[in-house]
Design an enzyme around this catalytic site. Structure first.
Site, PDB file in Angstrom:
ATOM      1  N   LYS A   1       0.836  -1.208   0.000  1.00  0.00           N
ATOM      2  CA  LYS A   1       0.000   0.000   0.000  1.00  0.00           C
ATOM      3  C   LYS A   1       0.873   1.261   0.000  1.00  0.00           C
ATOM      4  CE  LYS A   1      -3.442   2.190   3.023  1.00  0.00           C
ATOM      5  NZ  LYS A   1      -2.603   3.299   3.499  1.00  0.00           N
TER       6      LYS A   1
ATOM      7  N   ASP B   1      -0.330  -0.244  -5.464  1.00  0.00           N
ATOM      8  CA  ASP B   1      -1.174  -1.397  -5.729  1.00  0.00           C
ATOM      9  C   ASP B   1      -1.019  -1.750  -7.209  1.00  0.00           C
ATOM     10  OD1 ASP B   1      -3.046  -3.357  -5.459  1.00  0.00           O
ATOM     11  OD2 ASP B   1      -4.491  -2.076  -4.427  1.00  0.00           O
TER      12      ASP B   1
ATOM     13  N   LYS C   1       7.568   1.186   1.582  1.00  0.00           N
ATOM     14  CA  LYS C   1       8.244   0.340   0.580  1.00  0.00           C
ATOM     15  C   LYS C   1       9.592   0.923   0.174  1.00  0.00           C
ATOM     16  CE  LYS C   1       5.082   0.651  -2.486  1.00  0.00           C
ATOM     17  NZ  LYS C   1       4.128   1.354  -1.645  1.00  0.00           N
TER      18      LYS C   1
END
Lengths: 359, 272
Positions: free
Chosen positions: B9, B125, B14
Site C-alpha cells: 500500500k 497497488d 516500501k
C-alpha cells in the site's frame, strides 16, 4: 442509450464506431475531421470510405486528419497533440467551416478530455464526437452519435416550417441516391420538397436549417433516438422510416399527409395504380418455386423484410418452398415502389439463372 | 541474478525498506540495481543523498528514446547501488502504467537490467497491467508484500496477492510470492496479525521491521539508515532482512482471501 434494434443490415451492428460517424460527417463538404488517435485508425477508415465511395461512383476525397499518437502521447497524455492538430487544421487552406473531432479507443482509455480541448474558444465550431468502439459501440452507434453531434450546428428557434428533412441517409449504400429520388417522387404527390439532406453532400451553413422542416423522415427505425432528440430540440415531428415495400409506401404517403394536414386519397390511389402496373411487368414470375435464406443464422428475422417478402410472394403468386430457388433476401429493405422494382429485377435474374440450371 | 519486487500500500514504507535493503545487500559485496516503479519517483532518493535523478520517462519525453544510453538512466548511489527511476506522466493525464512498460522496454534495449540482485520498488497497488510488469516473465521471480498491521494495508497486500496468483497461471510465468514483510506501525499484536495473514494466504512472515525513530532521522539527513546510523539496531534489522531475502528459496503461489474471508479476518483481529 445503447439501441440495438432488430438488425436490418448486419454490417451496421458490428464494425467500428469511427466508420459509422465518418459515414455521416465526411458528407459535410467544407468541414474537416480530426481523428484523435494512432495514424492507423485514420488510414483504415480513409481507405474504407474511399473504396466504398469509388464503388458508388463518387470520387470525393474525405478530409481526414490524424493526431498520429505514438507511445509517448499515450504515456504523457494526448491532449496537447490534439490542441496542436486543431490549430494546424484551422490554418490549413481551405479553412474549414467546421471541425469534427472523433475520439478513438486508446484516447478514451487513457482519459484524454477531448470535449474540453474542443471547447477552448476556437474560431470555427469544433465539435467532439465520442467514437470509441470499445465502450460498446458499433458502426450504428457512431452513425447516431455523429448525427446528434452534427445537429448541434442547427440554428435554434426558427419561425417558418417548410419542406421535409431527411435524417441519416445511408451514404455508403449503393442505392442511396435512387432511394432519395424515390422519396422525392413520393413527396411530390403532396407538393412537399426536401429542405435538407441531413447529412448528405452538404455544407456547414446548410446544417443550420435542420430545425426548419415541417417534419423529419428517418432513414430507418434504428434512428428513432435521433428523431426523438430532434423533436425535443426543435419540436419537429418525424416519420420513423423511409417507405419500405408496397403497402409500406402507401402507409408512408398517408403518414406524410397526416403530419401536414393534406388529403392523400388521390395520391394513394395513383400510387396504387402505379404499383399494379409495375407488378404486371413481372407477371412471368408467377408460379416460380422460391425460397428466402436468412442473411445470417445469427440475425433475428427483420419484420419489415418479412412483410415485403410476404406481400410480394402473394402479389406475384410465388410458391415459397424448402427446395425452391434461393432468392436474395430484401436487405436492405427496398425503398418505395422503385426499390421493389429493382428487387424484383434481381429476383427475376436469380429465377432465370437457377431455373435454367435446374432443368 | 536474483530479481525481487516489493509491493504494498502507498505510504507503507516500501521505498524506505527497498533503499535500506539495497544498501544492506550492497554492503555485503553484491552488485545491486534498484528500480523505482512509481510516478512519484522517490524510491532511490535516500540512496542518492536526496538528489532526484532524471527519470527514464522524463528523458524519453525530453530527448526521445533514440540516443539514450545506460549512463543517462542509471545513477550510482550509496554503497555503489545503481539507481533507476521510471517516473511517469504529470498527475491527472496520460497513462502511468504504459509508462512502466515503456521503461522496461528501454532498459531491456539498453541491456541495463543486470547485477547480482535487482530490486523493483513498485507503487501502492497493482492498479493495472502496467504495474504488473515487474511480475512478468523475465523480471522479478519473487514478490515481497510490505504491510503493517493496519487492515487497509493488509487489504492492499491481499489484492497484490491476487495479481500474483493470476500471473502465476501463465504458461511461462515464474513469478512467486517470496513472503510478507511487516513494516510495523507499533500496533498491539501486529507481528502475530501479519504472520497470521501471511499464513492464510499460503506464505510466511519473512521479516519484522520495528518502528524506530532513527528511520525518520536518517530520512531528514537524506540518507539510508545504513549510512546514517550503521551501528544502530535498525541497521542490523535491515541487514538481517537482506540476509533473509538473499538466502530465501521458499516461494509460493498465494491463496488470496475473498471478501468474506477478509471480513472474518478483520473481525478476529479486532477481537484479539
Amino acid at each position: 442509450m445503447n439501441s440495438m434494434p432488430s438488425p436490418s443490415n448486419p454490417s451496421r451492428y458490428e464494425g467500428c464506431t469511427l466508420t459509422g460517424a465518418l459515414a455521416v460527417v465526411t458528407q459535410v463538404r467544407d468541414a474537416a475531421c480530426i481523428i484523435h488517435g494512432p495514424a492507423g485508425c485514420t488510414h483504415h477508415n480513409f481507405s474504407l470510405l474511399h473504396a466504398t465511395l469509388l464503388g458508388n461512383d463518387t470520387a470525393a476525397i474525405p478530409r481526414l486528419i490524424s493526431t498520429r499518437l505514438g507511445e509517448n502521447e499515450i504515456i504523457f497524455g494526448g491532449e496537447d497533440a490534439l490542441e496542436r492538430c486543431i490549430a494546424r487544421v484551422h490554418e490549413a487552406p481551405p479553412a474549414p467551416a467546421a471541425i469534427f473531432v472523433l475520439s478513438t479507443c486508446i484516447v478514451e482509455t487513457i482519459g484524454d478530455d477531448t470535449a474540453a480541448v474542443c471547447a477552448r474558444g476556437w474560431e470555427t465550431p469544433v465539435i467532439p464526437i465520442r467514437t470509441s468502439g470499445f465502450l460498446g459501440g458499433v458502426f450504428q452507434t457512431g452513425f447516431v452519435g455523429a448525427l446528434l453531434a452534427a445537429g448541434t450546428l442547427a440554428e435554434q428557434g426558427s419561425g417558418q416550417r417548410e419542406g421535409v428533412t431527411l435524417i441519416g441517409e445511408k451514404n455508403l449504400e449503393y442505392d442511396v441516391d435512387e432511394n432519395y429520388a424515390e422519396v422525392v417522387r413520393l413527396l411530390a404527390y403532396l407538393d412537399l420538397a426536401v429542405n435538407l439532406r441531413f447529412v448528405r453532400d452538404t455544407d456547414t451553413a446548410a446544417l443550420s436549417r435542420l430545425g426548419t422542416g415541417a417534419f423529419n423522415i428517418l432513414r430507418e427505425p434504428a434512428l428513432r433516438e435521433v428523431g426523438e432528440a430532434l423533436h425535443r430540440r426543435h419540436g419537429t415531428p418525424f416519420i420513423d422510416s423511409f417507405p419500405v415495400g408496397l403497402a409500406g409506401t402507401l402507409r408512408f404517403l398517408r403518414e406524410a399527409g397526416k403530419l401536414t394536414g393534406r388529403d392523400t386519397r388521390d395520391a394513394v390511389r395513383e400510387e396504387e395504380a402505379y404499383q399494379e402496373e409495375m407488378l404486371a411487368a413481372f407477371a412471368d414470375l408467377a408460379g416460380a418455386r422460391v425460397r428466402f435464406d436468412r442473411l445470417s443464422p445469427l440475425l433475428e428475422e427483420d419484420a419489415a423484410a418479412g412483410e415485403v417478402v410476404a406481400e410480394l410472394a402473394a402479389a406475384l403468386d410465388l410458391r415459397v418452398a424448402q427446395d425452391g430457388i434461393p432468392l436474395p433476401p430484401p436487405y436492405p429493405a427496398p425503398v418505395g415502389t422503385a426499390g421493389v422494382r429493382r428487387l424484383l429485377h434481381r429476383w427475376r435474374r436469380a429465377i432465370r439463372t437457377n431455373g435454367r440450371r435446374s432443368f | 541474478m536474483k530479481q525481487i519486487a516489493l509491493y504494498g500500500k502507498g505510504g507503507i514504507g516500501k521505498s524506505t525498506t527497498s533503499a535500506n535493503l539495497s544498501a544492506a545487500l550492497a554492503e555485503s559485496g553484491l552488485d545491486i540495481l534498484q528500480i523505482g516503479c512509481d510516478p512519484k519517483h522517490d524510491s532511490t532518493r535516500m540512496l542518492m543523498h536526496g538528489s532526484r535523478i532524471p527519470t527514464v520517462l522524463d528523458l524519453i519525453r525530453e530527448q526521445g528514446d533514440k540516443n539514450l544510453t545506460v549512463d543517462d538512466v542509471v545513477h550510482q548511489g550509496f554503497s555503489g547501488v545503481r539507481c533507476v527511476e521510471a517516473g511517469g506522466p504529470e498527475p491527472g493525464i496520460g497513462c502511468a502504467g504504459r509508462g512502466i512498460i515503456a521503461t522496461f522496454q528501454l532498459l531491456e534495449r539498453l541491456s541495463a537490467l543486470d547485477g547480482d540482485v535487482i530490486v523493483y520498488d513498485v507503487l501502492g497497488d497493482v492498479v493495472c497491467g502496467g504495474f504488473a510488469m515487474p511480475m512478468r516473465e523475465g523480471y522479478a521471480q519473487e514478490v515481497y508484500l510490505v504491510t503493517s498491521g493496519e487492515l487497509m494495508s493488509i487489504y492492499a497486500a491481499n489484492n497484490i496477492a491476487k495479481a500474483i496468483t493470476r500471473l502465476s497461471k501463465r504458461v511461462r510465468s515464474n513469478c512467486r510470492l517470496g513472503g510478507v514483510i511487516c513494516n510495523a506501525k507499533n500496533i498491539e499484536g501486529e507481528r502475530e496479525l501479519v504472520a497470521e495473514f501471511a499464513k492464510r494466504i499460503n506464505s510466511s512472515l519473512i521479516a519484522y521491521i520495528p518502528r524506530d525513530r532513527v528511520v525518520q532521522l536518517a530520512e531528514v539527513h537524506k540518507q539510508t539508515v545504513l549510512e546514517y546510523a550503521p551501528d544502530s539496531e535498525q541497521a542490523a534489522v535491515y541487514r538481517r532482512l537482506a540476509d533473509e531475502l538473499a538466502r530465501n528459496t521458499r516461494t509460493s503461489i498465494p491463496t488470496p482471501l475473498d471478501d468474506d474471508e477478509l471480513d472474518a479476518f478483520a473481525l478476529e483481529s479486532i477481537q484479539v
